[in-house]
Design a protein around this motif. Structure first.
Motif, PDB file in Angstrom:
ATOM      1  N   GLN A 180       0.518  -1.256  -0.374  1.00  0.00           N
ATOM      2  CA  GLN A 180      -0.082   0.177  -0.133  1.00  0.00           C
ATOM      3  C   GLN A 180       1.050   0.776  -0.386  1.00  0.00           C
ATOM      4  O   GLN A 180       0.722   2.320  -0.731  1.00  0.00           O
ATOM      5  N   GLU A 181       2.410   1.402   0.535  1.00  0.00           N
ATOM      6  CA  GLU A 181       2.839   2.499   0.985  1.00  0.00           C
ATOM      7  C   GLU A 181       3.710   2.888  -0.922  1.00  0.00           C
ATOM      8  O   GLU A 181       3.632   3.727  -1.361  1.00  0.00           O
ATOM      9  N   VAL A 182       4.115   1.701  -1.271  1.00  0.00           N
ATOM     10  CA  VAL A 182       4.929   1.711  -2.532  1.00  0.00           C
ATOM     11  C   VAL A 182       3.599   2.392  -3.515  1.00  0.00           C
ATOM     12  O   VAL A 182       3.717   2.485  -4.742  1.00  0.00           O
ATOM     13  N   ASP A 183       2.438   1.248  -3.324  1.00  0.00           N
ATOM     14  CA  ASP A 183       1.269   2.322  -4.466  1.00  0.00           C
ATOM     15  C   ASP A 183       0.957   3.152  -4.611  1.00  0.00           C
ATOM     16  O   ASP A 183       0.737   3.399  -5.517  1.00  0.00           O
ATOM     17  N   ARG A 184       1.421   4.178  -2.925  1.00  0.00           N
ATOM     18  CA  ARG A 184       0.963   5.602  -3.389  1.00  0.00           C
ATOM     19  C   ARG A 184       2.317   6.702  -4.319  1.00  0.00           C
ATOM     20  O   ARG A 184       1.661   7.484  -4.971  1.00  0.00           O
ATOM     21  N   GLU A 216       3.608   7.800  -7.523  1.00  0.00           N
ATOM     22  CA  GLU A 216       3.518   8.340  -8.702  1.00  0.00           C
ATOM     23  C   GLU A 216       4.421   7.463  -9.935  1.00  0.00           C
ATOM     24  O   GLU A 216       4.635   7.625 -10.991  1.00  0.00           O
ATOM     25  N   ARG A 217       5.586   6.623  -9.278  1.00  0.00           N
ATOM     26  CA  ARG A 217       6.465   6.660  -9.918  1.00  0.00           C
ATOM     27  C   ARG A 217       6.084   5.210 -11.165  1.00  0.00           C
ATOM     28  O   ARG A 217       4.727   4.448 -10.113  1.00  0.00           O
ATOM     29  N   ASN A 218       7.111   4.771 -11.869  1.00  0.00           N
ATOM     30  CA  ASN A 218       6.897   3.731 -11.821  1.00  0.00           C
ATOM     31  C   ASN A 218       6.233   2.341 -11.981  1.00  0.00           C
ATOM     32  O   ASN A 218       7.060   2.271 -10.424  1.00  0.00           O
ATOM     33  N   ALA A 219       5.887   1.067 -11.825  1.00  0.00           N
ATOM     34  CA  ALA A 219       6.443  -0.127 -11.478  1.00  0.00           C
ATOM     35  C   ALA A 219       6.912  -0.520 -11.243  1.00  0.00           C
ATOM     36  O   ALA A 219       7.049  -1.167 -10.073  1.00  0.00           O
ATOM     37  N   LEU A 220       8.178  -0.333 -12.001  1.00  0.00           N
ATOM     38  CA  LEU A 220       9.649  -1.071 -11.260  1.00  0.00           C
ATOM     39  C   LEU A 220       9.983  -0.073 -10.364  1.00  0.00           C
ATOM     40  O   LEU A 220      10.738  -1.302  -9.439  1.00  0.00           O
ATOM     41  N   PHE A 221       9.703   1.130 -10.102  1.00  0.00           N
ATOM     42  CA  PHE A 221      10.231   1.157  -8.763  1.00  0.00           C
ATOM     43  C   PHE A 221       9.473   1.203  -7.937  1.00  0.00           C
ATOM     44  O   PHE A 221      10.260   0.550  -6.086  1.00  0.00           O
ATOM     45  N   ARG A 222       8.152   0.494  -7.854  1.00  0.00           N
ATOM     46  CA  ARG A 222       7.666   0.702  -6.083  1.00  0.00           C
ATOM     47  C   ARG A 222       7.893  -1.214  -6.848  1.00  0.00           C
ATOM     48  O   ARG A 222       7.574  -1.725  -4.870  1.00  0.00           O
ATOM     49  N   LEU A 223       7.926  -2.179  -7.337  1.00  0.00           N
ATOM     50  CA  LEU A 223       8.442  -3.607  -7.189  1.00  0.00           C
ATOM     51  C   LEU A 223       9.905  -3.378  -6.318  1.00  0.00           C
ATOM     52  O   LEU A 223      10.024  -4.319  -5.422  1.00  0.00           O
ATOM     53  N   ALA A 224      10.928  -2.362  -6.645  1.00  0.00           N
ATOM     54  CA  ALA A 224      11.681  -2.318  -7.024  1.00  0.00           C
ATOM     55  C   ALA A 224      11.965  -2.112  -4.871  1.00  0.00           C
ATOM     56  O   ALA A 224      12.482  -2.807  -4.100  1.00  0.00           O
ATOM     57  N   GLY A 225      10.955  -1.191  -4.353  1.00  0.00           N
ATOM     58  CA  GLY A 225      10.922  -0.272  -3.040  1.00  0.00           C
ATOM     59  C   GLY A 225      10.546  -1.586  -2.256  1.00  0.00           C
ATOM     60  O   GLY A 225      10.981  -1.809  -1.100  1.00  0.00           O
ATOM     61  N   SER A 226       9.060  -2.624  -2.391  1.00  0.00           N
ATOM     62  CA  SER A 226       8.574  -3.557  -1.621  1.00  0.00           C
ATOM     63  C   SER A 226       9.876  -4.366  -1.786  1.00  0.00           C
ATOM     64  O   SER A 226      10.204  -4.971  -0.303  1.00  0.00           O
ATOM     65  N   ILE A 227      10.514  -4.902  -2.434  1.00  0.00           N
ATOM     66  CA  ILE A 227      11.452  -6.019  -3.279  1.00  0.00           C
ATOM     67  C   ILE A 227      12.848  -5.660  -1.943  1.00  0.00           C
ATOM     68  O   ILE A 227      13.666  -5.990  -0.672  1.00  0.00           O
ATOM     69  N   MET A 228      13.351  -4.410  -1.393  1.00  0.00           N
ATOM     70  CA  MET A 228      14.397  -3.553  -0.851  1.00  0.00           C
ATOM     71  C   MET A 228      13.352  -3.387   1.058  1.00  0.00           C
ATOM     72  O   MET A 228      14.348  -3.947   1.608  1.00  0.00           O
ATOM     73  N   SER A 229      13.071  -3.548   0.874  1.00  0.00           N
ATOM     74  CA  SER A 229      11.525  -2.562   2.030  1.00  0.00           C
ATOM     75  C   SER A 229      11.937  -4.253   2.945  1.00  0.00           C
ATOM     76  O   SER A 229      12.204  -5.102   4.088  1.00  0.00           O
ATOM     77  N   VAL A 230      11.701  -5.303   1.869  1.00  0.00           N
ATOM     78  CA  VAL A 230      11.954  -7.012   2.932  1.00  0.00           C
ATOM     79  C   VAL A 230      12.880  -7.324   2.579  1.00  0.00           C
ATOM     80  O   VAL A 230      13.388  -8.490   3.905  1.00  0.00           O
ATOM     81  N   LEU A 231      13.589  -6.877   2.234  1.00  0.00           N
ATOM     82  CA  LEU A 231      15.421  -8.286   2.378  1.00  0.00           C
ATOM     83  C   LEU A 231      16.354  -7.203   4.090  1.00  0.00           C
ATOM     84  O   LEU A 231      16.332  -7.343   4.276  1.00  0.00           O
ATOM     85  N   THR A 232      15.023  -5.957   4.003  1.00  0.00           N
ATOM     86  CA  THR A 232      15.982  -5.206   4.844  1.00  0.00           C
ATOM     87  C   THR A 232      15.861  -5.989   6.284  1.00  0.00           C
ATOM     88  O   THR A 232      16.043  -5.870   7.526  1.00  0.00           O
ATOM     89  N   LEU A 233      14.295  -6.161   6.340  1.00  0.00           N
ATOM     90  CA  LEU A 233      13.724  -6.841   7.517  1.00  0.00           C
ATOM     91  C   LEU A 233      14.635  -8.381   7.165  1.00  0.00           C
ATOM     92  O   LEU A 233      15.201  -8.906   8.455  1.00  0.00           O
ATOM     93  N   GLN A 234      14.570  -9.214   6.258  1.00  0.00           N
ATOM     94  CA  GLN A 234      15.079 -10.272   6.616  1.00  0.00           C
ATOM     95  C   GLN A 234      16.317  -9.732   6.947  1.00  0.00           C
ATOM     96  O   GLN A 234      17.150 -11.153   7.553  1.00  0.00           O
ATOM     97  N   PHE A 235      17.326  -9.172   6.644  1.00  0.00           N
ATOM     98  CA  PHE A 235      18.607  -9.270   6.906  1.00  0.00           C
ATOM     99  C   PHE A 235      19.299  -8.300   8.359  1.00  0.00           C
ATOM    100  O   PHE A 235      19.804  -8.925   9.022  1.00  0.00           O
ATOM    101  N   GLU A 236      18.136  -8.031   8.810  1.00  0.00           N
ATOM    102  CA  GLU A 236      18.451  -6.758  10.379  1.00  0.00           C
ATOM    103  C   GLU A 236      17.923  -8.368  10.748  1.00  0.00           C
ATOM    104  O   GLU A 236      18.794  -8.048  12.086  1.00  0.00           O
TER     105      GLU A 236
END
Length: 416
Positions: free
Chosen positions: A293-297, A299-319
């Motif tokens: 929901q946060e990344v979907d807000r 207005e950037r392209n879909a790749l930006f939203r997808l990358a944001g989701s992936i990088m956010s989850v990687l942060t959770l996993q690595f921490e």
């Protein structure tokens, strides 16, 4: 009594060589029956009696070959690890990294298809290794680590620390994507496996982003602003323990000990340990939804939203303080609860596939099979928890960028 094989399995007067061959064939039959039960029910739920019933034998006939369940379970994983290592060794004979990886994927798909046709035993779900006791688990994990190093060498010589880090990320993505196929590949007809493999290999070769240098994203904290409650403490500790030592090791006693609370407090919030696992998956799904929901807000392209989701989850996993629950817990769950968890992964895959289709529409994502790509993303971010040690040896931002880049741009070096 009981010093030789059951009379139904050996004839009087057999030559020693013939008896030995029969002995090994029967051991192989028992392992094959056991791997099916391990994959269906998990190590904890599989019993020697069920193995015997699957072969129309008595339990005594099975215990002649494998006296204890732990011995049979170890044999199941020994067999799978041996066959997996043979695949990697065969693939290593190809000339280039692309050819070696393509051969590995081809052999793996062929083995998978043979298992579905009943022509060969399936590979055991390796995540179940975590459920074994230390004495059995350690040598098997050492064998897997040797396989991992050989998979890493498929990409070239590890002659610098930087290349070792990069090739480790590539090997992790490749292996976990192949292992995760047990969840989604059976949904395809066997006659289409060739096309599925081709599309999967295209993603491995070329990644997801249409322009290798254009992908980026903003990291979102899914727990920011979320209401705190006592149950979240259970979920945080349970997820970390299950990821580290498996469902069996993450006992209620160990969870309440870490939280310094009573068993009564645990059962005040949760009726049973199985409820805890399912609630962990539900909580993870809610966290993923908040990221979405946060990344979907944006207005950037879909790749930006997808990358944001992936990088956010990687942060959770690595921490690692409150990671997403690894799929290692799936096969320890009762079948009904397991199906509920798998359905949540399926919904996540469908959301990711939708974002990928949007990206193909706006030109930010390459033309790829969206469901295959979505499942590769799921296996990659899910298994990132296993790379915490790898991530700690470099700046956190570099670890996230490196691992995400393997998804976005592919597994191989690009020509200068």
């Amino acid at each position: 009594m009981g010093v030789g094989p059951p009379s139904s399995l050996a004839a009087v007067g057999d030559a020693p060589g013939l008896r030995s061959a029969r002995y090994e064939r029967q051991r192989a039959r028992i392992v094959e029956a056991a791997v099916l039960l391990v994959n269906e029910k998990g190590v904890c739920a599989m019993t020697l009696q069920e193995v015997a019933q699957a072969l129309d034998l008595t339990t005594t006939s099975v215990t002649y070959y494998y006296r204890y369940k732990e011995q049979l379970t170890a044999a199941v994983f020994e067999d799978t690890l041996g066959r997996l290592h043979d695949m990697v060794r065969e693939a290593a004979g190809a000339a280039t990294p692309q050819e070696r990886v393509a051969r590995y994927v081809e052999i793996y798909f062929d083995q998978f298809a043979r298992g579905l046709r009943g022509k060969a035993p399936p590979l055991a779900v390796l995540s179940e290794l975590r459920t074994l006791e230390d004495g059995a688990r350690r040598p098997l994990l050492a064998k897997y680590q040797a396989i991992f190093r050989d998979v890493r060498r498929l990409f070239g010589e590890v002659d610098t620390a930087e290349r070792k880090r990069l090739f480790s990320a590539r090997a992790q993505l490749l292996n976990e994507a192949l292992f995760w196929t047990i969840i989604w590949l059976p949904n395809y007809p066997l006659s289409d496996f060739h096309n599925v493999r081709r599309r999967m290999m295209d993603i491995f070769e070329n990644g997801i982003a249409s322009a290798p240098s254009s992908w980026t994203g903003s990291i979102v904290d899914p727990d920011a602003g979320a209401l705190e409650d006592a149950k979240q403490d259970f979920l945080r500790v349970a997820a970390r323990l299950i990821n580290d030592i498996g469902y069996k090791g993450a006992s209620v006693e160990r969870i309440v000990s870490e939280l310094k609370i009573t068993r009564g407090s645990f059962y005040h919030h949760l009726e049973a340990k199985d409820d805890l696992i399912l609630e962990c998956y539900r909580h993870d799904y809610r966290r993923m939804t908040r990221i979405q929901q946060e990344v979907d807000r944006s207005e950037r392209n879909a790749l930006f939203r997808l990358a944001g989701s992936i990088m956010s989850v990687l942060t959770l996993q690595f921490e690692g303080s409150h990671p997403l629950l690894r799929t290692t817990a799936l096969h320890a769950m009762p079948v009904g609860l397991r199906q509920q968890a798998i359905e949540r992964f399926d919904r996540l895959a469908r959301w990711l596939a939708g974002v990928l289709v949007d990206g193909m529409g706006d030109g930010s994502v390459r033309i790829v099979d969206p469901m295959i790509a979505a499942n590769i993303i799921i296996s990659t971010i899910n298994s990132a928890y296993d790379l915490r040690g790898w991530a700690r040896r470099q700046p956190r931002e570099d670890a996230i960028d490196t691992y995400a880049a393997v998804l976005m741009t592919g597994l191989f070096d690009r020509p200068c």
